[in-house]
Scaffold this motif. Structure first.
Motif, PDB file in Angstrom:
ATOM      1  N   SER A   1       0.830  -1.200   0.000  1.00  0.00           N
ATOM      2  CA  SER A   1       0.000   0.000   0.000  1.00  0.00           C
ATOM      3  C   SER A   1       0.866   1.253   0.000  1.00  0.00           C
ATOM      4  CB  SER A   1      -0.907   0.017   1.230  1.00  0.00           C
ATOM      5  OG  SER A   1      -1.771  -1.099   1.235  1.00  0.00           O
ATOM      6  N   LEU A   2       0.395   2.258  -0.727  1.00  0.00           N
ATOM      7  CA  LEU A   2       1.034   3.563  -0.756  1.00  0.00           C
ATOM      8  C   LEU A   2      -0.014   4.629  -0.461  1.00  0.00           C
ATOM      9  CD1 LEU A   2       3.117   3.204  -4.053  1.00  0.00           C
ATOM     10  CD2 LEU A   2       3.998   3.019  -1.720  1.00  0.00           C
ATOM     11  N   GLN A   3       0.451   5.818  -0.093  1.00  0.00           N
ATOM     12  CA  GLN A   3      -0.478   6.913   0.176  1.00  0.00           C
ATOM     13  C   GLN A   3      -1.125   7.425  -1.106  1.00  0.00           C
ATOM     14  OE1 GLN A   3       1.035  10.005   2.870  1.00  0.00           O
ATOM     15  NE2 GLN A   3       2.669   8.581   3.468  1.00  0.00           N
ATOM     16  N   GLU A   4      -0.428   7.274  -2.226  1.00  0.00           N
ATOM     17  CA  GLU A   4      -0.956   7.712  -3.511  1.00  0.00           C
ATOM     18  C   GLU A   4      -0.391   6.835  -4.621  1.00  0.00           C
ATOM     19  OE1 GLU A   4       2.123  11.384  -4.397  1.00  0.00           O
ATOM     20  OE2 GLU A   4       0.398  11.769  -3.106  1.00  0.00           O
ATOM     21  N   ASP A   5      -1.013   6.883  -5.751  1.00  0.00           N
ATOM     22  CA  ASP A   5      -0.639   6.025  -6.868  1.00  0.00           C
ATOM     23  C   ASP A   5       0.788   6.311  -7.338  1.00  0.00           C
ATOM     24  OD1 ASP A   5      -1.180   3.984  -8.655  1.00  0.00           O
ATOM     25  OD2 ASP A   5      -1.835   5.366 -10.219  1.00  0.00           O
ATOM     26  N   HIS A   6       1.487   5.266  -7.774  1.00  0.00           N
ATOM     27  CA  HIS A   6       2.861   5.416  -8.247  1.00  0.00           C
ATOM     28  C   HIS A   6       3.134   4.329  -9.281  1.00  0.00           C
ATOM     29  CE1 HIS A   6       6.739   7.434  -7.576  1.00  0.00           C
ATOM     30  NE2 HIS A   6       7.283   6.281  -7.921  1.00  0.00           N
ATOM     31  N   ASN A   7       3.864   4.678 -10.329  1.00  0.00           N
ATOM     32  CA  ASN A   7       4.121   3.762 -11.438  1.00  0.00           C
ATOM     33  C   ASN A   7       5.377   2.933 -11.164  1.00  0.00           C
ATOM     34  OD1 ASN A   7       4.638   2.497 -13.868  1.00  0.00           O
ATOM     35  ND2 ASN A   7       4.176   4.281 -15.128  1.00  0.00           N
ATOM     36  N   PHE A   8       5.190   1.613 -11.011  1.00  0.00           N
ATOM     37  CA  PHE A   8       6.319   0.706 -10.799  1.00  0.00           C
ATOM     38  C   PHE A   8       6.508  -0.268 -11.965  1.00  0.00           C
ATOM     39  CE2 PHE A   8       5.738   1.969  -6.350  1.00  0.00           C
ATOM     40  CZ  PHE A   8       7.061   2.099  -5.930  1.00  0.00           C
ATOM     41  N   SER A   9       6.052   0.117 -13.136  1.00  0.00           N
ATOM     42  CA  SER A   9       6.178  -0.785 -14.284  1.00  0.00           C
ATOM     43  C   SER A   9       7.645  -1.096 -14.585  1.00  0.00           C
ATOM     44  CB  SER A   9       5.500  -0.174 -15.517  1.00  0.00           C
ATOM     45  OG  SER A   9       6.074   1.083 -15.840  1.00  0.00           O
ATOM     46  N   TRP A  10       8.531  -0.150 -14.333  1.00  0.00           N
ATOM     47  CA  TRP A  10       9.972  -0.363 -14.561  1.00  0.00           C
ATOM     48  C   TRP A  10      10.519  -1.521 -13.726  1.00  0.00           C
ATOM     49  CZ3 TRP A  10      13.135   0.006 -10.305  1.00  0.00           C
ATOM     50  CH2 TRP A  10      12.589   0.642  -9.175  1.00  0.00           C
TER      51      TRP A  10
ATOM     52  N   PHE B   1       9.489  -4.656   1.170  1.00  0.00           N
ATOM     53  CA  PHE B   1       9.664  -4.073   2.497  1.00  0.00           C
ATOM     54  C   PHE B   1       9.103  -2.655   2.403  1.00  0.00           C
ATOM     55  CE2 PHE B   1      13.072  -7.069   1.600  1.00  0.00           C
ATOM     56  CZ  PHE B   1      13.004  -7.929   2.690  1.00  0.00           C
ATOM     57  N   ASP B   2       7.840  -2.518   2.788  1.00  0.00           N
ATOM     58  CA  ASP B   2       7.140  -1.253   2.549  1.00  0.00           C
ATOM     59  C   ASP B   2       6.792  -0.482   3.816  1.00  0.00           C
ATOM     60  OD1 ASP B   2       5.326  -3.247   3.292  1.00  0.00           O
ATOM     61  OD2 ASP B   2       3.678  -2.360   2.149  1.00  0.00           O
TER      62      ASP B   2
ATOM     63  N   GLY C   1      11.013   6.804   3.855  1.00  0.00           N
ATOM     64  CA  GLY C   1      10.572   7.219   2.523  1.00  0.00           C
ATOM     65  C   GLY C   1      10.981   6.236   1.451  1.00  0.00           C
ATOM     66  N   ASN C   2      11.821   5.265   1.807  1.00  0.00           N
ATOM     67  CA  ASN C   2      12.218   4.228   0.847  1.00  0.00           C
ATOM     68  C   ASN C   2      11.223   3.075   0.875  1.00  0.00           C
ATOM     69  OD1 ASN C   2      14.622   5.615   0.253  1.00  0.00           O
ATOM     70  ND2 ASN C   2      15.707   4.597   1.926  1.00  0.00           N
ATOM     71  N   ILE C   3      11.119   2.403  -0.248  1.00  0.00           N
ATOM     72  CA  ILE C   3      10.406   1.131  -0.320  1.00  0.00           C
ATOM     73  C   ILE C   3      11.350   0.182  -1.064  1.00  0.00           C
ATOM     74  CG2 ILE C   3       9.169   1.846  -2.429  1.00  0.00           C
ATOM     75  CD1 ILE C   3       6.835   0.053  -1.470  1.00  0.00           C
ATOM     76  N   SER C   4      11.477  -1.040  -0.567  1.00  0.00           N
ATOM     77  CA  SER C   4      12.487  -1.949  -1.110  1.00  0.00           C
ATOM     78  C   SER C   4      11.859  -3.263  -1.560  1.00  0.00           C
ATOM     79  CB  SER C   4      13.572  -2.211  -0.063  1.00  0.00           C
ATOM     80  OG  SER C   4      14.205  -0.999   0.322  1.00  0.00           O
ATOM     81  N   PHE C   5      12.519  -3.895  -2.529  1.00  0.00           N
ATOM     82  CA  PHE C   5      11.978  -5.104  -3.138  1.00  0.00           C
ATOM     83  C   PHE C   5      13.076  -6.148  -3.316  1.00  0.00           C
ATOM     84  CE2 PHE C   5       9.729  -1.391  -4.702  1.00  0.00           C
ATOM     85  CZ  PHE C   5       8.391  -1.728  -4.539  1.00  0.00           C
ATOM     86  N   GLY C   6      12.669  -7.404  -3.225  1.00  0.00           N
ATOM     87  CA  GLY C   6      13.523  -8.505  -3.647  1.00  0.00           C
ATOM     88  C   GLY C   6      13.133  -8.882  -5.055  1.00  0.00           C
ATOM     89  N   VAL C   7      14.105  -8.928  -5.963  1.00  0.00           N
ATOM     90  CA  VAL C   7      13.834  -9.210  -7.373  1.00  0.00           C
ATOM     91  C   VAL C   7      14.786 -10.305  -7.853  1.00  0.00           C
ATOM     92  CG1 VAL C   7      13.894  -8.273  -9.719  1.00  0.00           C
ATOM     93  CG2 VAL C   7      12.997  -6.879  -7.849  1.00  0.00           C
ATOM     94  N   GLU C   8      14.254 -11.224  -8.639  1.00  0.00           N
ATOM     95  CA  GLU C   8      15.075 -12.306  -9.187  1.00  0.00           C
ATOM     96  C   GLU C   8      14.974 -12.314 -10.700  1.00  0.00           C
ATOM     97  OE1 GLU C   8      16.155 -16.981  -8.248  1.00  0.00           O
ATOM     98  OE2 GLU C   8      14.241 -16.147  -7.558  1.00  0.00           O
TER      99      GLU C   8
ATOM    100  N   LYS D   1       5.388   7.393  -1.890  1.00  0.00           N
ATOM    101  CA  LYS D   1       4.979   7.794  -0.536  1.00  0.00           C
ATOM    102  C   LYS D   1       4.451   6.572   0.214  1.00  0.00           C
ATOM    103  CE  LYS D   1       3.299  11.791   0.429  1.00  0.00           C
ATOM    104  NZ  LYS D   1       2.430  12.989   0.552  1.00  0.00           N
ATOM    105  N   PRO D   2       5.341   5.797   0.854  1.00  0.00           N
ATOM    106  CA  PRO D   2       4.899   4.648   1.660  1.00  0.00           C
ATOM    107  C   PRO D   2       3.943   5.100   2.759  1.00  0.00           C
ATOM    108  CG  PRO D   2       7.277   4.600   1.318  1.00  0.00           C
ATOM    109  CD  PRO D   2       6.803   5.938   0.848  1.00  0.00           C
ATOM    110  N   MET D   3       3.150   4.176   3.267  1.00  0.00           N
ATOM    111  CA  MET D   3       2.128   4.515   4.256  1.00  0.00           C
ATOM    112  C   MET D   3       2.720   5.101   5.531  1.00  0.00           C
ATOM    113  SD  MET D   3      -0.687   3.974   2.720  1.00  0.00           S
ATOM    114  CE  MET D   3      -1.779   4.236   4.134  1.00  0.00           C
ATOM    115  N   ASP D   4       3.909   4.646   5.941  1.00  0.00           N
ATOM    116  CA  ASP D   4       4.505   5.108   7.196  1.00  0.00           C
ATOM    117  C   ASP D   4       5.380   6.346   7.031  1.00  0.00           C
ATOM    118  OD1 ASP D   4       3.257   2.999   8.374  1.00  0.00           O
ATOM    119  OD2 ASP D   4       5.028   1.744   8.580  1.00  0.00           O
TER     120      ASP D   4
END
Length: 287
Positions: free
Chosen positions: A12-21, A32-33, A38-45, A59-62
């Motif tokens: 969840s985010l406070q507002e819409d954001h494009n993560f298609s990249w 890890f949201d 202000g960071n949001i992190s991901f595990g990608v393979e 804009k993460p919720m916290d």
């Protein structure tokens, strides 16, 4: 609130954001949201392996700040990882601007964060048998001493490179329970030394790890601050965390005396730097 779904994860985010990249970079297997940075992190393979991607610009919720500030902080952190490259630190692979944000890509490090507040917040960190911190504290003392050796050695190197460890706490530590390997995973706020507390009481860091000068606006933040931080971490690993009494300490009176000096409220009474602290620590361990 906007709910996003990418790969195996929803967040969840406070507002819409494009993560298609992000989807173009590979399969997203974790997120890890719940961060206030202000960071949001991901595990990608992908075909190259597994990676940890830290992103600023959403804009993460916290998060209560300005995403532009989070972007600036992440950009500032990148050369710190480059200058402090070390076997015990997660390795930076790439970094780049992407639309309105910024991303830093690290090689994936196996392990569990010792302050997993997103899964074991509050008392559960200390009481839930599934908590990484709880399990770590149940390891025998020798394994925890080995983990501390890794942390101390890295920070002696940090210091010799001219940096001070701002905002280092148990949330900056990964522990691989299968292989008994300790990895430092977050040095975003490390600064060149000497630095100055330019914020005041809210200076970066967890209360359980911060030195007195990290609450005082204008105070010098330097090698003696690093020493306090190492002592505070040791009390979190082998003692009563913020309770510095000997009754809570698990590693003998000799090491306790070393650690008590490290966390002295009087800066001048501490060891002059991490290397001197390590020499005293090692002398007691090997006696």
């Amino acid at each position: 609130m906007k709910i996003n779904k990418i790969g195996d994860v929803s967040f969840s985010l406070q507002e819409d954001h494009n993560f298609s990249w992000l989807e173009e970079m590979g399969h997203v297997f974790c997120v890890f949201d719940e961060q206030d940075s202000g960071n949001i992190s991901f595990g990608v393979e992908n075909e190259e392996g597994k990676f940890f991607i830290k992103y600023a610009g959403a804009k993460p919720m916290d998060f209560t700040g300005d995403p532009d500030d989070a972007v600036r902080r992440l950009k500032t952190a990148v050369p710190v990882y480059e200058q402090l490259e070390h076997p015990s630190l997660i390795k930076l692979k790439d970094h780049f601007p992407i639309r309105e944000g910024y991303a830093a890509v690290f090689h994936w490090a196996e392990g569990e964060c010792l302050h997993s507040h997103w899964s074991h917040g509050g008392p559960a960190k200390y009481t839930d048998p599934t908590s990484p911190y709880y399990r770590f504290r149940k390891l025998d003392v020798m394994k925890r001493l080995k983990a501390l050796d890794t942390i101390f050695t890295f920070h002696a190197f940090v210091e010799e490179r001219g940096f001070v460890a701002v905002d280092f706490y148990d949330g900056s530590i990964l522990y691989d329970f299968k292989n008994d390997v300790t990895t430092i995973c977050d040095i975003d706020f490390y600064r060149t030394s000497p630095s100055v507390n330019d914020i005041g009481k809210a200076f970066w860091g967890a209360d359980r790890s911060k030195s007195p000068e990290e609450y005082e606006l204008g105070s010098v933040i330097d090698e003696r601050t690093n020493v306090y931080t190492m002592g505070a971490i040791a009390f979190g690993v082998l003692g009563g965390e913020t309770d510095h009494s000997f009754s809570r300490w698990e590693a003998g009176e000799g090491l306790y005396e070393v650690i008590k000096k490290a966390v002295s409220g009087d800066r001048e009474a501490r060891y002059r730097n991490v290397r001197a602290f390590m020499e005293a620590w090692k002398a007691v361990k090997e006696a």
